[in-house]
Design a protein around this motif. Structure first.
Motif, mmCIF file in Angstrom:
data_model
loop_
_atom_site.group_PDB
_atom_site.id
_atom_site.type_symbol
_atom_site.label_atom_id
_atom_site.label_comp_id
_atom_site.label_asym_id
_atom_site.label_seq_id
_atom_site.Cartn_x
_atom_site.Cartn_y
_atom_site.Cartn_z
ATOM 1 N N ALA A 78 13.613 26.025 -17.666
ATOM 2 C CA ALA A 78 13.621 24.643 -18.143
ATOM 3 C C ALA A 78 12.238 24.042 -18.045
ATOM 4 C CB ALA A 78 14.631 23.822 -17.351
ATOM 5 N N ARG A 81 9.999 25.492 -20.659
ATOM 6 C CA ARG A 81 10.471 25.027 -21.956
ATOM 7 C C ARG A 81 9.950 23.627 -22.246
ATOM 8 N NH1 ARG A 81 16.075 26.514 -21.370
ATOM 9 N NH2 ARG A 81 16.590 24.399 -20.764
ATOM 10 N N LYS A 82 10.138 22.742 -21.266
ATOM 11 C CA LYS A 82 9.820 21.354 -21.588
ATOM 12 C C LYS A 82 8.319 21.114 -21.723
ATOM 13 C CE LYS A 82 10.348 19.370 -16.950
ATOM 14 N NZ LYS A 82 11.285 18.640 -16.116
ATOM 15 N N ILE A 95 20.662 13.225 -30.952
ATOM 16 C CA ILE A 95 21.738 12.622 -30.160
ATOM 17 C C ILE A 95 22.195 11.346 -30.862
ATOM 18 C CG2 ILE A 95 22.325 11.570 -27.954
ATOM 19 C CD1 ILE A 95 20.438 13.543 -26.642
ATOM 20 N N LEU A 98 21.599 7.771 -29.514
ATOM 21 C CA LEU A 98 20.247 7.259 -29.310
ATOM 22 C C LEU A 98 19.598 6.973 -30.661
ATOM 23 C CD1 LEU A 98 18.898 9.604 -26.470
ATOM 24 C CD2 LEU A 98 19.860 7.316 -26.265
ATOM 25 N N THR A 99 18.712 5.982 -30.678
ATOM 26 C CA THR A 99 18.006 5.669 -31.917
ATOM 27 C C THR A 99 16.942 6.737 -32.168
ATOM 28 O OG1 THR A 99 16.338 4.413 -30.756
ATOM 29 C CG2 THR A 99 18.261 3.192 -31.527
ATOM 30 N N GLU A 102 14.366 6.549 -29.545
ATOM 31 C CA GLU A 102 14.808 7.057 -28.243
ATOM 32 C C GLU A 102 14.957 8.572 -28.250
ATOM 33 O OE1 GLU A 102 17.180 2.929 -27.275
ATOM 34 O OE2 GLU A 102 18.258 4.685 -28.021
ATOM 35 N N GLU A 105 11.576 9.935 -27.849
ATOM 36 C CA GLU A 105 11.019 9.624 -26.534
ATOM 37 C C GLU A 105 11.563 10.566 -25.439
ATOM 38 O OE1 GLU A 105 12.511 6.029 -24.927
ATOM 39 O OE2 GLU A 105 10.691 5.564 -23.828
ATOM 40 N N LEU A 106 12.747 11.122 -25.681
ATOM 41 C CA LEU A 106 13.474 11.864 -24.651
ATOM 42 C C LEU A 106 12.643 12.949 -23.947
ATOM 43 C CD1 LEU A 106 16.275 11.492 -23.549
ATOM 44 C CD2 LEU A 106 17.124 13.136 -25.222
ATOM 45 N N PRO A 107 11.948 13.853 -24.693
ATOM 46 C CA PRO A 107 11.181 14.905 -24.007
ATOM 47 C C PRO A 107 10.125 14.316 -23.082
ATOM 48 C CG PRO A 107 11.328 15.348 -26.356
ATOM 49 C CD PRO A 107 11.885 13.976 -26.151
ATOM 50 N N LEU A 109 10.377 11.527 -21.464
ATOM 51 C CA LEU A 109 11.079 11.041 -20.269
ATOM 52 C C LEU A 109 11.281 12.191 -19.297
ATOM 53 C CD1 LEU A 109 13.798 8.714 -21.817
ATOM 54 C CD2 LEU A 109 11.976 8.034 -20.259
ATOM 55 N N TYR A 110 11.680 13.356 -19.841
ATOM 56 C CA TYR A 110 11.910 14.503 -18.964
ATOM 57 C C TYR A 110 10.613 14.998 -18.344
ATOM 58 C CZ TYR A 110 16.803 14.926 -20.244
ATOM 59 O OH TYR A 110 18.118 14.695 -20.403
ATOM 60 N N ARG A 154 10.475 14.863 -32.628
ATOM 61 C CA ARG A 154 10.902 15.081 -31.247
ATOM 62 C C ARG A 154 10.358 16.409 -30.721
ATOM 63 N NH1 ARG A 154 17.180 15.426 -30.173
ATOM 64 N NH2 ARG A 154 16.791 17.493 -31.028
ATOM 65 N N MET B 1 13.899 6.753 -16.898
ATOM 66 C CA MET B 1 14.922 7.737 -17.203
ATOM 67 C C MET B 1 16.332 7.188 -16.946
ATOM 68 S SD MET B 1 15.561 10.549 -18.469
ATOM 69 C CE MET B 1 14.533 11.968 -18.544
ATOM 70 N N ARG B 11 26.272 2.972 -24.786
ATOM 71 C CA ARG B 11 26.617 3.195 -26.194
ATOM 72 C C ARG B 11 27.824 4.111 -26.319
ATOM 73 N NH1 ARG B 11 20.455 3.847 -28.030
ATOM 74 N NH2 ARG B 11 19.869 1.675 -27.647
ATOM 75 N N ILE B 324 15.586 20.611 -24.721
ATOM 76 C CA ILE B 324 14.357 19.841 -24.577
ATOM 77 C C ILE B 324 13.769 20.004 -23.189
ATOM 78 C CG2 ILE B 324 13.516 17.476 -24.435
ATOM 79 C CD1 ILE B 324 15.336 16.829 -26.737
#
Ligand SMILES: Nc1ncnc2c1ncn2[C@@H]1O[C@H](COP(=O)(O)OP(=O)(O)O)[C@@H](O)[C@H]1O
Ligand SMILES: [Mg+2]
Lengths: 225, 790
Positions: A78, A81-82, A95, A98-99, A102, A105-107, A109-110, A154, B1, B11, B324
């Protein structure tokens, strides 16, 4: 960058065993754009998933940047990967809750990137894939092409060294498909390694090299000028 | 997060509002039940603990050896109170007390007839109920003083300051108000509206005063003690145990040993078995703790089932997040925070439910509990409970969802809904087993109450009224009686030392034919006047009734007494009681004056028509009750002007004996209904999910010719089998617990198979109705439409 030797993957169900990858060997150099082609069921996705560290092989060696990763545990995979890999799927896999913003933005955030930098980087790639004006929309509100551009955004927002794309244009019409291929080419020009699975000879021509698979083995390689 | 987690959680909740509402409603109901029960249980445990030094406070009890059985009594002698006071240095204070009955309080034209105590002068130094005015050390310096609670003071004096004012007490003496107590809290074992020093009683009646130096066997009062600081009961126990054995003349004293029961145990440990205070009310507290936990568990199971059933929808998200770079750990945290959010919303709803239902709940239980909004500890506890609930409800879905393999999910080769259906079934069975067990309990409790209610009581309660006697009524009884009968208001009237629905006095009988040496028997003892058996409607079995009020050398036994004493041919034989000889005039049939659940006490009745406690009278058959009460009020006011006319119907007093059982029955009924309701919410959600999953299959089946009934059967069959399995599990468990519960009643039902069949049938009908909403909807849908959406 990628060095694969004697890779095997066997799927076992109650009554049958499928040899998805049969002592497959291949190499991808840094900065290359490689297309993988072959008939349905020949093991393309399986290979891509192993390269993407989503799955592990039953036998063989897989070196990522000269490090043997074939038997990494989930945590290490993981982490690798990230930091290094971006994915683009045929079915977008955004997803739904999520917009656009968002999702992209996710990766980050992780990766624990601070908010201001996150905002800047997300907006930068949204600009690049030209869906900035849709950043507050939800995936269902977008066309297929826009969704895939969002997925590409993304995949690249964390500046991965390697992008893996599994039939990225499979669900798109030709003009939207071309836009996505254009994007991948631009990214490749910027130094990112791209490995793409495709059924389309047209799309494959964007690559430097085509690897053709049959029954889990490499049967032919074409280098394109 | 975390913000991202909450965003997606929010949501998800709003996006599938139907499922979320099912989930939240179920959880909120479960939490409301648990919270309500929690507040109630806390209230039960808090009894008397608000008193300072509560750990040093005790009441004195007498364990009486009755032919091998140890019976525990809280009635003690004044001599024992003095012995404890003078001989045991570890004891700081002793307070003797009467049984806190009702007395007349009069100020001007304000008359009250309310409950209060006549109690030793040190009482308020031991039980430090807060005094609003007056000093605990001095309020009872004078025998002719009285301490009122605030509401009593307001009722008598209005806004005036009552201190140093006079209250006419039982229309005998004027007592000076020396203190005002704050009203007693509802979680107090004491329940008085005023107190008068015991020295007043002793000063007024030399016979009572003499009891301080009389016999240890004259057990007419209760006694409370406070141990000195730092002294434990274990240090005192050996000194007090045989303290009464100095009196060799009294069998009662010789056969007794003295123990203390700590104040902390009064409320919950009220049941004595062989001299030990075993659980008592605590059993019910524990029972409801278990029920509350079960209902909450049922709600948590709903949460688990509804969440995992919907996991196919979440699978893609898990796959993408993992691709991800998310770790399983991150996803677990994500899903847990989601369940925390849902639980928090459910908690808010449950607070609203509880706030709305508290008045009804208080009315039902007769309590006064509320949500302690201003208590920080309560909120901390609630936060802990929400956290715990969200972990219990959320961890299974969290671990399950987060374990999805991204490759499978993204490839679409995964069908998470199906792999989990076995454990989901187990959970449904668990849920329904609990619910059905609760239904069975409710039915059995109701059967037991009904059984006891239908039991012949041995006397006629119809239109029978009881009123407390007082000095004026005592003096004017004959005149009152004549007037009431002459005016045709009552058909029969009498007086007695005990109410029709209780036996307030037990005493030893000294001699009887066939007595073994050293044998003692405590018998229910009642002094009555003329027409007692006629008024009560008790039938003679043998011999004769009392001839008239001067028949003072006769005794009448009940059947239970004859079989207890084993007297052959009892009529006309002689016995000795209180050193006097009596002849057995007759045998009266047993009447259930104490408990409708146990056998009648052995009883003896003597004719002794002075200073009695209770007046019993039966209304004439041809007068309307309302008219009778109006007329009775005016006649009673004429003969006893200092007291308000108070009365109670015997049948209502008798019904009150079922209060606890009725309460338990009602509560378990309500909780059973809520448990079933929550389970059905879950079932409804699951049925919707199954229907949704099988839309395509059902469409094809319909095209191939399946009828609505066949589709309905297809969808309902599985669930009905689960409920049947639950019946099989619930029945023996419920049988075991209820059989144990029934053992405490002498007079009890036998649990029959019918209850289980009935409860199972009820559960199945409810299940069928619940699932049919979904099953019929799907079965009736147009297959062309459903197939096109695929
Ligand atoms: N999870 C699985 N279980 C069993 N067999 C699988 C699984 N995934 C793929 N396969 C089989 O492995 C072979 C290769 O699959 P895949 O890599 O998806 O092929 P491609 O992407 O080239 O169409 C196929 O025969 C497929 O049926
Ligand atoms: Mg494929």
């Amino acid at each position: 960058m990628l060095k694969i030797t004697g890779l095997e993957k066997i799927y076992r169900t109650e009554d049958i065993e499928t040899m998805a990858l049969n002592r497959l060997s291949m190499e991808v150099k840094e900065g290359e754009f490689v297309a993988i082609m072959g008939p349905s069921g020949c093991g393309k996705s399986t290979l891509l998933n192993i390269i993407g560290l989503l799955d592990d092989p039953d036998a063989g060696s897989f070196q990522f940047n000269s490090i043997e990763v074939a038997h990494f545990n989930e945590r290490k995979r993981a982490d690798l990967r990230k930091r290094n890999i971006g994915f683009v799927f045929q079915s977008f896999n955004l997803i739904d809750e999520l917009t656009v913003y968002e999702n992209v933005e996710l990766p980050l955030l992780y990766l624990g990137i601070p908010a201001t930098e996150r905002k800047q980087r997300v907006e930068e790639v949204l600009e690049k894939v030209q869906i900035m004006h849709r950043k507050n929309h939800f995936p269902q509100q977008l066309s297929g092409g826009q969704q895939q551009r969002c997925a590409v955004a993304r995949a690249v927002v964390n500046k991965p060294k390697l992008i893996l794309a599994d039939e990225p244009t499979g669900n798109l019409d030709s003009s939207n498909g071309n836009e996505v291929m254009q994007l991948l080419t631009e990214l490749n020009d910027g130094g990112t390694t791209v490995v793409m699975v495709t059924h389309s000879e047209h799309d494959a021509r964007y690559a430097h090299r085509i690897i053709r698979l049959l029954d889990g083995q490499v049967v032919m390689e074409n280098v394109l000028s | 997060m975390i913000r991202n987690y909450f965003k997606i959680a929010f949501r998800n909740i709003t996006g599938t509002i139907g499922y979320s509402m099912l989930n939240i409603l179920g959880l909120a109901t479960g939490m409301a039940v648990a919270l309500l029960i929690g507040l109630w249980v806390y209230n039960q445990y808090s009894y008397d603990k608000f008193l300072p030094d509560y750990a040093q406070l005790y009441r004195v009890q007498r364990n009486f050896n009755s032919n091998g059985d140890t019976l525990t009594f809280q009635s003690t002698s004044l001599r024992l109170a003095d012995a404890l006071r003078n001989q045991v240095p570890e004891i700081e204070y002793v307070a003797e007390s009467d049984w806190m009955g009702s007395h007349g309080l009069m100020v001007g034209d304000k008359k009250l007839f309310i409950q209060g105590g006549q109690i030793g002068g040190d009482f308020l130094k031991m039980f430090q109920f807060p005094l609003l005015s007056g000093n605990a050390n001095t309020v009872f310096q004078d025998a002719y003083s009285i301490v009122l609670t605030q509401s009593t003071a307001t009722a008598l004096f209005g806004k005036e300051n009552p201190i140093n004012k006079m209250v006419r007490f039982d229309n005998e003496n004027d007592l000076k108000v020396t203190g005002i107590l704050k009203d007693l809290p509802s979680n107090s074992s004491f329940n008085f509206n005023f107190i008068v020093p015991f020295s007043y009683v002793a000063q007024k009646d030399p016979a009572i005063k003499a009891q301080y130096t009389g016999s240890f066997g004259m057990n007419g009062y209760q006694t409370f003690v406070k141990l000195k600081p730092g002294i434990s009961y274990a240090q005192v126990a050996p000194k007090i145990r045989l303290i009464t054995h100095v009196e060799t003349g009294s069998l009662n004293a010789k056969n007794s040993y003295v123990t203390f029961q700590p104040l902390q145990r009064w409320h919950l440990y009220s049941n004595y078995v062989n001299g030990k205070d075993t659980a008592g009310f605590l059993e019910y507290v524990n029972m409801f703790t278990i029920i509350g936990t079960l209902v909450l568990l049922i709600a948590c199971i709903n949460f688990v089932n509804l969440t995992t059933a919907r996991s196919e929808k979440r699978a893609k998200e898990v796959g993408v997040r993992k691709a991800i770079g998310s770790l399983q750990k991150d996803l677990i945290i994500q899903f847990l925070s989601e369940s925390f959010l849902l639980t928090l919303i459910a908690f808010v709803f449950s607070m609203v439910f509880v706030q709305m239902t508290l008045p009804a709940f208080n009315a039902l239980t007769g309590g006064k509990i509320g949500i302690p909004f201003s208590n920080a500890f309560f909120w901390l506890l609630m936060f802990g409970c929400v956290l715990l609930t969200s972990i219990i409800a959320g961890s299974k879905p969290a671990f399950y969802l987060s374990s999805f393999q991204p490759v499978q999910v993204l490839k679409g080769t995964m069908h998470p809904g199906k792999t989990r259906s076995v454990s989901r079934k187990i959970l449904v069975v668990l849920q329904f087993s609990c619910s059905i067990a609760l239904i069975i309990s409710t039915v059995i409790i109701y059967q037991q109450i009904q059984y006891a209610k239908n039991r012949p009581s041995g006397y006629d309660m119809n239109r029978l009224i009881q009123s407390a006697m007082n000095n004026d009524l005592d003096k004017n009884f004959t005149a009152l009686k004549n007037e009431l009968i002459q005016k045709g208001i009552v058909e029969s009237i009498t007086t007695s030392t005990t109410p029709a629905t209780d036996v307030s006095w037990h005493s030893d009988i000294d001699q009887w034919p066939g007595k073994n040496a050293g044998e003692t028997v405590e018998m229910g003892t009642v002094f009555v006047s003329e027409d007692y058996f006629k008024t009560m409607g008790m039938a003679m079995k043998e011999g004769r009734n009392f001839t008239n009020i001067y028949d003072t050398t006769s005794v009448i036994f009940n059947e239970a007494a004859i079989s207890r004493l084993q007297i052959k041919n009892p009529v006309s034989q002689s016995i000795t009681y209180g050193k006097k000889q009596y002849k057995i005039a007759g045998i009266v049939k047993d009447a259930l004056m104490i408990s409708p659940f146990s056998s009648a006490d052995p009883m003896m009745f003597y004719c002794y028509p002075t200073r009695q406690n209770i007046m019993l009278y039966r209304l004439s058959p041809n007068i309307k009750t309302q008219d009778a009460i109006v007329q009775l009020t005016s006649v009673f006011n004429k003969y006893s002007p200092a007291y308000p006319y108070k009365y109670s119907f015997v049948d209502e007093n008798y019904a009150a004996k079922f209060k606890l059982e009725v309460l338990i029955g009602k509560l378990s009924g309500i909780f059973a209904m809520l448990a079933i309701f929550i389970s059905c919410l879950g079932l409804f959600g699951l049925a919707a999910y199954v229907a949704e999953q099988r839309t395509k299959e059902i469409g094809i089946r319909k095209i191939l010719g399946a009828s609505v009934l066949q589709i309905w059967t297809l969808l309902s069959k599985d669930f009905i089998v689960l409920v049947l399995i639950s019946c099989v599990i619930a029945s023996p468990v419920a049988f075991y617990f209820l059989n144990n519960w029934l053992l405490k009643y002498n007079y009890r039902i036998n649990i029959g198979a019918g209850v289980f069949i009935l409860s199972g049938l009820m559960a199945i009908i409810i299940t069928i109705v619940t699932i049919s909403f979904q099953a019929i909807k799907v079965a009736k849908s147009n297959p062309v439409k459903t197939l096109r959406t695929e």
